[in-house]
Design a protein around this motif. Sequence first.
Motif, mmCIF file in Angstrom:
data_model
loop_
_atom_site.group_PDB
_atom_site.id
_atom_site.type_symbol
_atom_site.label_atom_id
_atom_site.label_comp_id
_atom_site.label_asym_id
_atom_site.label_seq_id
_atom_site.Cartn_x
_atom_site.Cartn_y
_atom_site.Cartn_z
ATOM 1 N N UNK A 306 -48.977 -29.999 -86.149
ATOM 2 C CA UNK A 306 -48.025 -29.669 -85.084
ATOM 3 C C UNK A 306 -47.025 -28.625 -85.562
ATOM 4 N N UNK A 307 -46.516 -27.790 -84.637
ATOM 5 C CA UNK A 307 -45.439 -26.864 -85.009
ATOM 6 C C UNK A 307 -44.111 -27.595 -85.084
ATOM 7 N N UNK A 308 -43.221 -27.101 -85.910
ATOM 8 C CA UNK A 308 -41.860 -27.637 -85.936
ATOM 9 C C UNK A 308 -41.116 -27.101 -84.714
ATOM 10 N N UNK A 309 -40.590 -27.972 -83.846
ATOM 11 C CA UNK A 309 -39.949 -27.496 -82.621
ATOM 12 C C UNK A 309 -38.544 -26.955 -82.835
ATOM 13 N N UNK A 310 -37.895 -27.356 -83.945
ATOM 14 C CA UNK A 310 -36.501 -26.965 -84.208
ATOM 15 C C UNK A 310 -36.309 -26.726 -85.693
ATOM 16 N N UNK A 358 -30.006 -27.126 -86.157
ATOM 17 C CA UNK A 358 -29.575 -26.205 -85.105
ATOM 18 C C UNK A 358 -30.129 -26.650 -83.767
ATOM 19 N N UNK A 359 -29.377 -26.365 -82.715
ATOM 20 C CA UNK A 359 -29.864 -26.621 -81.363
ATOM 21 C C UNK A 359 -30.951 -25.619 -81.017
ATOM 22 N N UNK A 360 -31.680 -25.891 -79.923
ATOM 23 C CA UNK A 360 -32.834 -25.077 -79.559
ATOM 24 C C UNK A 360 -32.483 -23.609 -79.402
#
Length: 787
Positions: A306-310, A358-360
Amino acid sequence: MATDVAESAGPAEATAGTADAPRVTTELAVTGMTCGTCAARIQRRLGRLPGVEASVNYASGRARVTHPPEQDPDELVAAVTAIGFGASPVAPLVPASVPSPRPSSERAATPRATPDADAPDPELAELRHRALVCLALTIPVVAVAMNPDWQFRYWQWFSLVLTAPVVVWGGWRFHLAAAKNLRHLAATMDTLVSVGTLAAFGWSLWTLFFGGAGLGGMRHGLYLLPQPDQFDGARTIYLETAAAITTAALLGRWIERRGRRRALGVSAALMAPPAAEARVVVGDRELPVPVEGVQPGDRIAVAAGEPFPLDGRVVEGRSSIDAGAMTGESTPVDVEPGDEVLAGTRNETARVVVETTRAAADTQWARMARRVEEAQAGKTAIQRLADRISAWFVPVVILVAVNTLLFWGVAGAGWGFAIAAGMAVLVVACPCALGLATPTALAVATGRGAQLGILLRGPEVLESSRRVDTIVLDKTGTVTTGRMTLRAVHTTREVGREEVLARVGALEAELEHPVARAIAAAARDELPPRTAEVRDVTALDGLGVAGTVDGVRVLAGRRRLIDEQDVAVPAELARALDAAASHGATTVLAAWDDGSGAMVARAVLEVADGVREGSAEAVAEMKARGLRPVLLTGDNPAAAAAVAAEVGIAADDVVAEVLPTEKADEVRRLQEQGATVAMVGDGVNDAAALAQADLGVAMGTGTAMAIEAGDVTLVRDDLRAVPVALRLARRTLGTIRGNLFWAFAYNVAALPLAVGGLLNPMIAGVTMALSSVFVVGNSLRLRRFRT
C-alpha cells in the motif's frame, strides 16, 4: 511568475498581495480552445476586467485568474463565454488548508485541476474517428488526382462524392469554430483552415457545375506548384486539396491532443492522490478515515503493497519502501521505528504503524502537486512574445491572402491560380505550433522533474538557470546532514575502539544532548546488542557526564571536565584534541577507573556534523560544468574549512561566521561583483538569501519558509540533485526555444513561397499539420531526460 498564485481550499485561492490590495486566484477550466490564438484572446478578454490578471494555458485548458476578492467568479466565466468559449471554476487539486470532512459522494464530485491521464477522453476518441474516416476517403481522391493514367471517365465526380463528407462532416469542427469567431469579429487557425478548405471546395463545385471540369474525359495532373492554364482555371478542381487540408488538420489535431495528454500524463499521474483513506489505529482496531480527517499525531496502519497516505514517522514495525515516486531513488529504502516516511511512497514488505506528522494538505506530496500545477500555468518571456504575435498573426494572414488572390487575379495569371495561391497563404500560415511550444515542454519537464525529486516553480526558473555561474551552498543541513555524528575515536594503546564505545555509548545513551546522541547511535550501530548496567548517571553542568557502567566509574566530557577531575591526559590524546580542534570538531574525552580507584584518560571521541552523502560528488560536477561553488555558514572558520576541504570547495570560497541576517547580504555582494547566483539552503535563516539569489534552491526536507522562498525544491536530501536540476531547466529552455524557432521559421519561410504562388495548397496543409506534430514530439523527448 506570470501570475502569482497562492493556495486555498476552494475554487478561489488566497493570494499574496499588498496590505491594501488583497488578491485571490480562481482557476477556470476552459473549453473550445483550438490554438494559442484562442488562449491569447481569452487572456486579453479577462485582462480587461478591472483589477484582473490572467494566464491562459492552451495545452492544459486552464486559466488562472488573479482578481480582487469581491469579484464573483461567475463574472469571469461570463467574460469567457461572451467571446464564444466555455468556462467553469475548478477546485485546486490540493488545498492549502485542511477542509472539514465531507461525505464521500461530495468529495468524489469535486472537480480536479488536472485531468486524469488514464481517464477516457471523448474528444480524443472523436478526433481519432473523424481523422481515420477522412483519411480513408482522402487517399483515393489524392491518388487519382496525382496520376492522370488512373483518371477514368467522370473520375472528378467520384472525387466529389468522397470529398464532400470530408470537407463538411470531417471539417465541421473547423467551420463551427470559424463561425463562432466571426460572430465576435475574431479569427483563429480554425478560421484559416475553414476558409481555405471551403474556398477550394467551392471553386471545385463551380468548375464542376458551371465550368468545363465536369465534362467526361477531363484530366489534370497534381503539381507541387500551382500553374496557370488556358481555361483560366475553369477546368481545374481542388477537391484533393480540400480533402487533404481537412484530413491533415484533423490528423494533426488528433496527434497534437494525444501528445498533449502524454505530456501532461507524467505530472497528472504524480498529482493523483496517494490514497483517499487512511486506516487510523484506535486501540486494537483500524478505522478507515478520509485522509482529510487525519490529524498530526494520529497513528495509521499501512500494509505491505500500500502507499503511505500521509507523511509520518514509523512507530511500529520494519519494512522496505519504494520512494522512487517522491525522490527518484531506484533502490528500496529500509525503515524502522523512528524513520520518516512520505506520502506517495509505497510500503513494500511488511505492515507498519506510522504516527502522522503533517495534515493531508501539508504533506510533501501536496507541496509537490501544488508546485507542479503552478509551474505548468506560467509562460516564459519568449512565449508571451509569441502569444502577442499570434494574436495579430491570423488577421494579418487573412489580409495577405486576400491581397495575394487579387494580385494574381488582376495580374492575369488566372483566377484558378490566384485562388490556389490565396489558399496556400491561408493554410501555410496557421500559427498552431506557437501555442504549443512552451506548454507541452513545460508539462513534460515538470512531470519528469517531479519523478526525479526536482520541483520547478515556473517558467522564469528556466530563464534564470541559464545565466547561473555561482552556487552558494549553506553548510548545515545542506552540504552536511545537520546531525552530529561520530567521526573518529582516538585511543591509548591499552584499549580498543569497541571498549570505548561500549562504556561511553552506554553512559551517553542516558542523555538527550546532540553529542551524546551521536555517540550512543554509533555504539548501537557498531556493537552487537547487549544490555549494560548503568547507574548513578550525573550531568555535570554542560561539561559532560559521569556514571557507573557495569560497575566501572566512567567520566566523559570536555577537556575542562577532565582537568577539573585531575585526570592526566596522555600526549597522544592531547595531540588528537588539538587536531580535532583545528578542523572545528567537537571532542569528548573519556576516562574510567583502572581498578585502583584512579581515573585514567582512555580516548578522545571526535564528533561533528557529518557531510551529506553525495555532497563531494555534487561539488565536483558543479566545477565540471563551469560553476563556482561557495560555502556559506554561520559556523566557525575551522569547521567550515574542514567541510569545504572534504567536499572540494576552495578555501577562498568559504565564508564563515555569517549571521542569519547577513546571508542575503553575502549573496548581494556576489551579485554586485557580477556573479549570477544560485543559493541552496534549507532553514528559516536561508529564506532571505534564497529570495535574494537569482535562483533559489530549497531542500525539500527544510522549513516551509525556505521551500516557499525557493524557485526550485529538491524533494530528497541529496545535493547531487542541484546540477541535475540546472541541467533539466536548461534542457527545457533549449527545447522551448527550439520549438518556437521552428514554429516561426516554418511560417517565415513558407509564407513568401505561398504569396509567390510557389506552394501547392495541399502541400501547405500537410506541412502545417506536421509543424504541430514536430513541436509536441520534440517536447516529449524530455521524458527521456536522465540524471
